[in-house]
Motif scaffolding. Structure first.
Motif, PDB file in Angstrom:
ATOM      1  N   HIS A   1       0.843  -1.176   0.036  1.00  0.00           N
ATOM      2  CA  HIS A   1      -0.015  -0.179   0.070  1.00  0.00           C
ATOM      3  C   HIS A   1       0.910   1.407  -0.012  1.00  0.00           C
ATOM      4  O   HIS A   1       0.220   2.537   0.019  1.00  0.00           O
TER       5      HIS A   1
ATOM      6  N   ARG B   1      -9.821 -11.246   0.185  1.00  0.00           N
ATOM      7  CA  ARG B   1      -9.771  -9.919   0.427  1.00  0.00           C
ATOM      8  C   ARG B   1      -8.769  -9.332  -0.729  1.00  0.00           C
ATOM      9  O   ARG B   1      -8.902  -8.185  -1.204  1.00  0.00           O
TER      10      ARG B   1
ATOM     11  N   GLN C   1      -9.784  -6.618  -3.843  1.00  0.00           N
ATOM     12  CA  GLN C   1      -8.925  -5.449  -3.945  1.00  0.00           C
ATOM     13  C   GLN C   1      -8.244  -5.363  -5.239  1.00  0.00           C
ATOM     14  O   GLN C   1      -8.202  -4.199  -5.888  1.00  0.00           O
TER      15      GLN C   1
ATOM     16  N   GLN D   1     -11.131  -4.318  -7.710  1.00  0.00           N
ATOM     17  CA  GLN D   1     -11.552  -2.874  -7.399  1.00  0.00           C
ATOM     18  C   GLN D   1     -10.440  -1.832  -7.918  1.00  0.00           C
ATOM     19  O   GLN D   1     -10.748  -1.060  -8.472  1.00  0.00           O
TER      20      GLN D   1
END
Length: 246
Positions: A4, A59, A63, A66
């Motif tokens: 991230h 998850r 992600q 997305q």
């Protein structure tokens, strides 16, 4: 944390590599659950470590897809199978995983309640408390309904010929579908949905009566209303969830 720290494009690239590592983690988690079962430390049907690894795998997959929207990688005529994969596959798998974890928590709470010696402590243990998993379950149900609504709306637009479709002589939907989901081929659980299976599951002929574009728009409206109710019931919504009500 390292993933991230990159920009969106690099994040998506890193997440694809992370899926390979998560696939290995799933194998190790299954082996650990089996070893615990063999020595009598895990006599329940629910596999804690396997579900933990599956949860983070799902998850990461969600992600990854997305980020494709944020980076505007998908063409509009691709939206129907992207939203279908999210709503009917990934979010439903995630919901099922959370329910198994919820069973584990309930068993643990029940065991704790039975070991209480004081009547006062037993009363406190029985009080209804809001758990993080309850909030996440509500959010997953909301996003599942929302993406399902988008999928059905896109089918409605497609049937009413409101979407520009690519020239079939220079384009194949199978190739685009497999390319968009190629990062998931390294994952064994959940198994990737083959294109033939996707066509079979989304064939309008499976309905008792052949639905029209209007029917799909009505079904999409119902899904959006369901998602709205779920989002409204979320306790302490984040800024991202709050923007959905604007």
């Amino acid at each position: 944390m390292q993933v991230h720290g990159h920009n969106r494009a690099r994040q998506r690239e890193k997440l694809a590599h992370a899926l390979e590592e998560l696939s290995t983690l799933q194998d190790e988690a299954e082996q650990l659950d089996q070893e615990l079962k063999n020595i009598g430390r895990n006599d329940r049907q629910v596999s804690g470590f396997s579900n933990w690894a599956l949860y983070y795998t799902l998850r990461t997959m969600i992600q990854y897809m997305q980020l494709g929207f944020e980076l505007e990688l998908y063409a509009v005529h691709e939206y129907h199978y992207i939203y279908w994969y999210l709503s009917e596959f990934l979010y439903k798998w995630l919901e099922s995983t959370l329910r198994r974890l919820e069973v584990m928590l309930q068993e643990k709470e029940s065991h704790t309640d039975q070991t209480q010696k004081s009547r006062i402590n037993r009363k406190k243990a029985k009080r209804k408390k809001s758990r993080p998993i309850d909030r996440e379950m509500t959010l997953v149900e909301a996003f599942q309904a929302m993406t399902c609504g988008y999928y059905k709306a896109m089918i409605g637009f497609k049937m009413s010929r409101k979407l520009i479709q690519p020239n079939c002589d220079f384009d194949q939907e199978r190739i685009r579908y497999e390319h968009r989901l190629s990062a998931f081929t390294v994952i064994m659980t959940p198994p990737p949905v083959q294109y033939e299976h996707f066509l079979e599951m989304t064939n309008p002929s499976k309905y008792h009566h052949m639905p029209t574009s209007t029917n799909f728009f009505q079904m999409a409206q119902q899904e959006f209303q369901m998602a709205w109710k779920r989002f409204e019931s979320v306790s302490s919504p984040t800024e991202e969830v709050s923007r959905l009500f604007l």
